[in-house]
Design an enzyme around this catalytic site. Sequence first.
Site, PDB file in Angstrom:
ATOM      1  N   HIS A 203       0.806  -1.235   0.000  1.00 53.42           N
ATOM      2  CA  HIS A 203       0.000   0.000   0.000  1.00 53.42           C
ATOM      3  C   HIS A 203       0.830   1.272   0.000  1.00 53.42           C
ATOM      4  CE1 HIS A 203       1.050   0.151   4.269  1.00 53.42           C
ATOM      5  NE2 HIS A 203       0.683   1.408   4.250  1.00 53.42           N
TER       6      HIS A 203
HETATM    7  C1  UD1 Z   1      -2.160   5.990   5.377  1.00 56.11           C
HETATM    8  C2  UD1 Z   1      -0.882   6.634   5.898  1.00 56.11           C
HETATM    9  C3  UD1 Z   1       0.258   5.633   5.826  1.00 56.11           C
HETATM   10  C4  UD1 Z   1      -0.105   4.331   6.523  1.00 56.11           C
HETATM   11  C5  UD1 Z   1      -1.440   3.791   5.991  1.00 56.11           C
HETATM   12  C6  UD1 Z   1      -1.852   2.591   6.806  1.00 56.11           C
HETATM   13  C7  UD1 Z   1      -0.683   9.070   5.486  1.00 56.11           C
HETATM   14  C8  UD1 Z   1      -0.047  10.097   4.650  1.00 56.11           C
HETATM   15  N1  UD1 Z   1      -0.510   7.789   5.094  1.00 56.11           N
HETATM   16  O1  UD1 Z   1      -1.953   5.685   4.012  1.00 56.11           O
HETATM   17  O2  UD1 Z   1       1.393   6.181   6.457  1.00 56.11           O
HETATM   18  O3  UD1 Z   1       0.903   3.391   6.291  1.00 56.11           O
HETATM   19  O4  UD1 Z   1      -2.438   4.808   6.119  1.00 56.11           O
HETATM   20  O5  UD1 Z   1      -2.748   1.778   6.110  1.00 56.11           O
HETATM   21  O6  UD1 Z   1      -1.329   9.386   6.448  1.00 56.11           O
HETATM   22  N2  UD1 Z   1      -9.405   4.581   1.514  1.00 56.11           N
HETATM   23  C9  UD1 Z   1     -10.618   3.966   1.404  1.00 56.11           C
HETATM   24  N3  UD1 Z   1     -11.128   3.397   2.547  1.00 56.11           N
HETATM   25  C10 UD1 Z   1     -10.498   3.437   3.748  1.00 56.11           C
HETATM   26  C11 UD1 Z   1      -9.246   4.063   3.832  1.00 56.11           C
HETATM   27  C12 UD1 Z   1      -8.716   4.638   2.691  1.00 56.11           C
HETATM   28  O7  UD1 Z   1     -11.234   3.919   0.347  1.00 56.11           O
HETATM   29  O8  UD1 Z   1     -11.041   2.924   4.745  1.00 56.11           O
HETATM   30  C13 UD1 Z   1      -8.851   5.248   0.321  1.00 56.11           C
HETATM   31  C14 UD1 Z   1      -8.818   6.764   0.529  1.00 56.11           C
HETATM   32  O9  UD1 Z   1     -10.014   7.366   0.197  1.00 56.11           O
HETATM   33  C15 UD1 Z   1      -7.697   7.182  -0.369  1.00 56.11           C
HETATM   34  C16 UD1 Z   1      -6.753   5.982  -0.323  1.00 56.11           C
HETATM   35  O10 UD1 Z   1      -7.498   4.878   0.155  1.00 56.11           O
HETATM   36  O11 UD1 Z   1      -8.135   7.337  -1.687  1.00 56.11           O
HETATM   37  C17 UD1 Z   1      -5.561   6.231   0.575  1.00 56.11           C
HETATM   38  O12 UD1 Z   1      -5.963   6.542   1.903  1.00 56.11           O
HETATM   39  P1  UD1 Z   1      -5.076   7.533   2.822  1.00 56.11           P
HETATM   40  O13 UD1 Z   1      -5.621   7.514   4.200  1.00 56.11           O
HETATM   41  O14 UD1 Z   1      -4.934   8.851   2.150  1.00 56.11           O
HETATM   42  O15 UD1 Z   1      -3.640   6.910   2.780  1.00 56.11           O
HETATM   43  P2  UD1 Z   1      -3.146   5.418   3.025  1.00 56.11           P
HETATM   44  O16 UD1 Z   1      -2.544   4.929   1.765  1.00 56.11           O
HETATM   45  O17 UD1 Z   1      -4.227   4.624   3.642  1.00 56.11           O
HETATM   46  N1  UDP Z   2      -3.352  -5.364   9.071  1.00 55.39           N
HETATM   47  C1  UDP Z   2      -4.605  -5.899   9.308  1.00 55.39           C
HETATM   48  N2  UDP Z   2      -5.351  -6.325   8.240  1.00 55.39           N
HETATM   49  C2  UDP Z   2      -4.896  -6.258   6.958  1.00 55.39           C
HETATM   50  C3  UDP Z   2      -3.605  -5.717   6.731  1.00 55.39           C
HETATM   51  C4  UDP Z   2      -2.872  -5.267   7.820  1.00 55.39           C
HETATM   52  O1  UDP Z   2      -5.049  -5.993  10.455  1.00 55.39           O
HETATM   53  O2  UDP Z   2      -5.632  -6.640   6.038  1.00 55.39           O
HETATM   54  C5  UDP Z   2      -2.581  -4.879  10.235  1.00 55.39           C
HETATM   55  C6  UDP Z   2      -1.185  -5.423  10.323  1.00 55.39           C
HETATM   56  O3  UDP Z   2      -1.185  -6.681  10.948  1.00 55.39           O
HETATM   57  C7  UDP Z   2      -0.487  -4.343  11.124  1.00 55.39           C
HETATM   58  C8  UDP Z   2      -1.148  -3.091  10.642  1.00 55.39           C
HETATM   59  O4  UDP Z   2      -2.400  -3.481  10.077  1.00 55.39           O
HETATM   60  O5  UDP Z   2      -0.749  -4.497  12.500  1.00 55.39           O
HETATM   61  C9  UDP Z   2      -0.282  -2.452   9.603  1.00 55.39           C
HETATM   62  O6  UDP Z   2      -0.992  -1.498   8.920  1.00 55.39           O
HETATM   63  P1  UDP Z   2      -0.566  -0.966   7.489  1.00 55.39           P
HETATM   64  O7  UDP Z   2       0.278  -1.959   6.793  1.00 55.39           O
HETATM   65  O8  UDP Z   2      -1.816  -0.528   6.833  1.00 55.39           O
HETATM   66  O9  UDP Z   2       0.244   0.361   7.860  1.00 55.39           O
HETATM   67  P2  UDP Z   2       1.775   0.668   8.210  1.00 55.39           P
HETATM   68  O10 UDP Z   2       2.191  -0.187   9.336  1.00 55.39           O
HETATM   69  O11 UDP Z   2       2.562   0.450   6.965  1.00 55.39           O
HETATM   70  O12 UDP Z   2       1.724   2.122   8.542  1.00 55.39           O
END
Ligand code: UD1
Ligand code: UDP
Length: 352
Positions: A203
Amino acid sequence: MKILTIIGARPQFIKASVVSRAIQQTKGIQEIMLHTGQHFDANMSDIFFNQLGIPRPDIQLDIHGGGHGEMTGRMLIEIEQSLLAHKPDRVLVYGDTNSTLAGALAAAKLHIPVAHVEAGLRSFNMQMPEEINRILTDQISELLFCPTKTAVKNLENEGFASKPAKVLQPGDVMQDAALLFAEKAAAPAGSNLPESFVLATLHRAENTDNPERLASIVNALNKIHREQALVVLPLHPRTRKLIAQQGLELNVHLIDPVGYFEMVWLLDHCQLVLTDSGGVQKEAFFFGKACVTMRDQTEWVELVEAGANELVGADGDLIIEAAAQNFGRIVDDASNLYGGGKAALQIVKELL
Ligand code: UD1
Ligand code: UDP
């Protein structure tokens, strides 16, 4: 003592769950929970509150999507209003997301002391939004809870020894969570997985937002799935969108994002972890699995030094080769790199 906790993204729910639990077990400290709304799908948010017993947010914002500036700015405006209304003694933030920075900045400007869990991590790559968020958050925090020795060192190198802020190393709350919830492991419903599989997650913006890197990783995963072992990939909504936009075909065993209990099961049963996640790199280690990390840098350098994690970037050949070499390799977690699961209690003690 009144603490206001600010969370918004999946990994923050998991980290906050163990600290929240420790707060509930401690007299003299009350927690108010603010959810920014950054992650909002049921399987990216609600499921963690339900599974991990996190108290329902007292304040639920609905801020997600848009550019970084827009998202962070809207959070800043609304968090400030909540802080003015609730007047906490401290604000507690986690990790390095936009919710982290907005929460810390809103609090610091109101002279409310900020405590940062997961302080001091650095990738030294300023192209990452997370690196900007964590550096700025550390600068305006008064209590810096470092998960590792390296994190403490990073802060020392940035001159924190001569600042009034307090740098502590309670360990990593993610190890607390892994140990606490391991016994709740549950196979993802209807997944029918074979004995032997690779667990993959993908991601990170530096991979998903770069068409070349994304195509290279997708091709490598397809090849591993076709020729080596089944690749199970709970697909992050960001990646789902970008793969569709780029017209790519990811032909692995795709499942929707899973809850933490299912994730723990997958970590426990897989033969290899292939990821660009921060948290999942460590969880592979907690569950004794080798990890191949599809990034150019990692904040968790001690895992690379211990030989538990191999950094391969987005190069397809390197990913495939490392997956073959590390498949089934058992990693020994004897070195206590992350504190052994007592971080949350120490954090709460220090907050008091
Ligand atoms: C965010 C964090 C990243 C973290 C990740 C964990 C920032 C800049 N990034 O990235 O550090 O590793 O979360 O997973 O804060 N979306 C959905 N449904 C959801 C969540 C997100 O559709 O429940 C979509 C959003 O609308 C957006 C995209 O996914 O289009 C990215 O979501 P966003 O929260 O901006 O960043 P992440 O990639 O999730
Ligand atoms: N995780 C989860 N379900 C999933 C993918 C990840 O519960 O489908 C958990 C994972 O075990 C870890 C956390 O989410 O505890 C990590 O989140 P993510 O990879 O989204 O973010 P990051 O750690 O890179 O910020």
